[in-house]
Scaffold this motif. Structure first.
Motif, PDB file in Angstrom:
ATOM      1  N   LEU A   1       2.204 -37.386 -27.624  1.00 30.28           N
ATOM      2  CA  LEU A   1       1.990 -38.546 -28.494  1.00 30.28           C
ATOM      3  C   LEU A   1       2.991 -39.654 -28.197  1.00 30.28           C
ATOM      4  O   LEU A   1       2.641 -40.838 -28.259  1.00 30.28           O
ATOM      5  N   ASN A   2       4.207 -39.297 -27.857  1.00 30.62           N
ATOM      6  CA  ASN A   2       5.195 -40.321 -27.510  1.00 30.62           C
ATOM      7  C   ASN A   2       4.772 -41.054 -26.238  1.00 30.62           C
ATOM      8  O   ASN A   2       4.916 -42.283 -26.139  1.00 30.62           O
ATOM      9  N   GLU A   3       4.231 -40.325 -25.274  1.00 32.30           N
ATOM     10  CA  GLU A   3       3.760 -40.959 -24.035  1.00 32.30           C
ATOM     11  C   GLU A   3       2.558 -41.863 -24.311  1.00 32.30           C
ATOM     12  O   GLU A   3       2.503 -43.006 -23.842  1.00 32.30           O
ATOM     13  N   ARG A   4       1.588 -41.343 -25.061  1.00 28.69           N
ATOM     14  CA  ARG A   4       0.374 -42.114 -25.332  1.00 28.69           C
ATOM     15  C   ARG A   4       0.665 -43.343 -26.202  1.00 28.69           C
ATOM     16  O   ARG A   4      -0.040 -44.344 -26.129  1.00 28.69           O
ATOM     17  N   MET A   5       1.688 -43.257 -27.034  1.00 32.37           N
ATOM     18  CA  MET A   5       2.022 -44.369 -27.933  1.00 32.37           C
ATOM     19  C   MET A   5       3.122 -45.265 -27.366  1.00 32.37           C
ATOM     20  O   MET A   5       3.632 -46.136 -28.076  1.00 32.37           O
ATOM     21  N   ALA A   6       3.471 -45.083 -26.111  1.00 38.72           N
ATOM     22  CA  ALA A   6       4.594 -45.830 -25.524  1.00 38.72           C
ATOM     23  C   ALA A   6       4.400 -47.344 -25.652  1.00 38.72           C
ATOM     24  O   ALA A   6       5.362 -48.084 -25.894  1.00 38.72           O
ATOM     25  N   ALA A   7       3.174 -47.810 -25.507  1.00 35.95           N
ATOM     26  CA  ALA A   7       2.908 -49.248 -25.589  1.00 35.95           C
ATOM     27  C   ALA A   7       2.879 -49.754 -27.022  1.00 35.95           C
ATOM     28  O   ALA A   7       2.829 -50.968 -27.256  1.00 35.95           O
ATOM     29  N   PHE A   8       2.919 -48.817 -27.984  1.00 39.31           N
ATOM     30  CA  PHE A   8       2.782 -49.201 -29.398  1.00 39.31           C
ATOM     31  C   PHE A   8       3.956 -48.712 -30.246  1.00 39.31           C
ATOM     32  O   PHE A   8       3.817 -48.483 -31.434  1.00 39.31           O
ATOM     33  N   GLY A   9       5.110 -48.532 -29.628  1.00 37.84           N
ATOM     34  CA  GLY A   9       6.289 -48.146 -30.382  1.00 37.84           C
ATOM     35  C   GLY A   9       6.663 -46.687 -30.299  1.00 37.84           C
ATOM     36  O   GLY A   9       7.659 -46.268 -30.893  1.00 37.84           O
ATOM     37  N   GLY A  10       5.899 -45.877 -29.560  1.00 34.61           N
ATOM     38  CA  GLY A  10       6.250 -44.477 -29.362  1.00 34.61           C
ATOM     39  C   GLY A  10       6.000 -43.610 -30.588  1.00 34.61           C
ATOM     40  O   GLY A  10       5.378 -44.027 -31.578  1.00 34.61           O
ATOM     41  N   PHE A  11       6.489 -42.377 -30.503  1.00 34.95           N
ATOM     42  CA  PHE A  11       6.337 -41.407 -31.596  1.00 34.95           C
ATOM     43  C   PHE A  11       7.664 -40.700 -31.788  1.00 34.95           C
ATOM     44  O   PHE A  11       8.261 -40.202 -30.828  1.00 34.95           O
ATOM     45  N   ASP A  12       8.133 -40.645 -33.019  1.00 35.58           N
ATOM     46  CA  ASP A  12       9.388 -39.980 -33.371  1.00 35.58           C
ATOM     47  C   ASP A  12       9.111 -39.109 -34.586  1.00 35.58           C
ATOM     48  O   ASP A  12       8.614 -39.598 -35.603  1.00 35.58           O
ATOM     49  N   HIS A  13       9.446 -37.806 -34.508  1.00 39.41           N
ATOM     50  CA  HIS A  13       9.031 -36.918 -35.592  1.00 39.41           C
ATOM     51  C   HIS A  13       9.776 -37.185 -36.895  1.00 39.41           C
ATOM     52  O   HIS A  13       9.238 -36.939 -37.978  1.00 39.41           O
ATOM     53  N   ASN A  14      11.010 -37.693 -36.826  1.00 39.49           N
ATOM     54  CA  ASN A  14      11.698 -38.055 -38.067  1.00 39.49           C
ATOM     55  C   ASN A  14      11.014 -39.243 -38.747  1.00 39.49           C
ATOM     56  O   ASN A  14      10.826 -39.255 -39.971  1.00 39.49           O
TER      57      ASN A  14
END
Length: 397
Positions: free
Chosen positions: A111-124
């Motif tokens: 999800l972090n890779e796929r969302m890289a263009a949109f701010g990424g993904f951080d579980h916290n």
């Protein structure tokens, strides 16, 4: 419980909730937070989310839920010993993994890779989204409407995200700050440049202690390690030698349990002694003094911290990156990537998720909705949806 220390968080002095709530005659504000978290849908889903070993590989391996419960127990123990508010420590511990994806860190990476263009993904940050937006059970508001102190603990239990000038700190200095940091709905600014309460710090270090002890236990159960493999490993090695010397003929499962409980006990005792000294040296007179102390006060001693990091490196090389773990991880990464790409392209999310995606104002907003939907999936549901979408397509092909 002994009298609360002056630097502990006081529920009677909470900075409040975003939405006004009626007074509870039987529970403190932090107890209410704990109860809201336990009764949430996201909390129940943790039962079917991977910790290290996939949920279907054995009934005795940890899941996100059992790990969370173990962390909360240790956080309460540390808080009690230091005269902190046990309920806040427990609430932060119970919520700290609500933002985790299906299939553990594999899903998070994708999800972090796929969302890289949109701010990424951080579980916290995803946990913050869960408790402030995505839980939708209450009649009057979205989210769980948790207190400021619990939200702060979820966001900052691993330390400040930025310095006072707003520059990213720690891993965020290289990875970038998580999307939405400046849009968190709370009763007051969560002050990402300050440290969190001692209760949140207790939850964070309890997480480390739990990982070390329980991942060893699960690795032994899985046959990835035998106790003799650990005799020269920092932190675990002296304990293993002690147990094998004292009970050489004992069945291996009992030996493993003796090692696990000693790891937990020694970790907690080290933290309590070291933290008590650090608190005394810093001499905070309030919870706000803790936030401005400039350092984490709940911590391991220097020798324990060094040994603990060495143990983590050993587990990374010999457990987390083993073929037994990595083969299903690669399958899981493929499933999450397939699901994300499909839902973004087909725009066929179910129910309220589809309605929200169709109403989204931009591709970034639609991608975030897809990300939220997938992040909330359990392992079985993600597998079922992947089979439904892609097995049928292969049959038709």
């Amino acid at each position: 419980m002994s009298e609360r220390a002056p630097y502990a968080s006081d529920p009677a002095q909470s900075r409040g909730r975003l939405h006004a709530a009626s007074h509870s005659p039987t529970r403190s504000e932090f107890q209410r937070d704990r109860d809201r978290i336990i009764h949430s849908t996201a909390f129940r889903r943790l039962q079917y989310k991977t910790q290290v070993f996939l949920h279907h590989e054995g009934q005795h391996f940890r899941t996100r839920l059992t790990h969370t419960l173990e962390v909360s127990q240790m956080a309460r123990s540390i808080a009690r010993s230091l005269r902190l508010d046990e309920d806040l420590a427990e609430a932060v511990a119970l919520a700290h993994d609500l933002g985790h994806t299906p299939f553990g860190h594999a899903g998070e990476r994708v999800l972090n890779e796929r969302m890289a263009a949109f701010g990424g993904f951080d579980h916290n940050m995803q946990a913050i989204r869960v408790v402030t937006r995505l839980e939708n059970r209450y009649a009057e508001h979205d989210g769980l409407n948790l207190s400021w102190e619990t939200l702060e603990g979820i966001l900052k239990h691993n330390g400040p995200l930025v310095d006072r000038a707003g520059r990213a700190r720690g891993r965020y200095a290289t990875e970038g700050l998580p999307e939405g940091l400046d849009e968190i709905p709370a009763s007051a600014d969560l002050q990402p440049w300050t440290h969190a309460s001692l209760e949140a710090q207790a939850a964070a270090i309890a997480d480390d202690i739990a990982y070390d002890a329980h991942d060893i236990d699960d690795a032994l159960r899985a046959g990835l390690l035998d106790l003799p493999d650990l005799v020269d490993v920092p932190l675990a090695g002296p304990i293993v030698r002690e147990v094998l010397s004292r009970w050489p003929g004992l069945e291996s499962s009992r030996q493993a349990h003796e090692v696990q409980r000693r790891l937990i006990t020694r970790g907690i005792e080290d933290v309590v002694a070291t933290s008590a000294a650090a608190i005394a040296a810093a001499a905070p007179r309030s919870a706000d003094d803790v936030r401005l102390a400039g350092a984490t006060l709940i911590r391991f001693s220097a020798p324990m911290a060094e040994a603990e990091q060495a143990l983590k490196r050993f587990l990374f090389d010999n457990v987390y990156r083993s073929d037994t773990v990595m083969a299903p991880v690669r399958d899981s990464e493929r499933m999450v990537a397939d699901l994300f790409d499909h839902y973004v392209a087909a725009q066929d999310l179910p129910g309220r998720w589809g309605e929200a995606a169709r109403a989204a104002a931009s591709p970034a907003a639609r991608a975030r909705i897809v990300c939220d939907f997938i992040a909330g999936m359990t392992d079985p549901y993600a597998s079922e949806q992947h089979a439904r979408l892609f097995d049928a397509a292969r049959r038709l092909g």
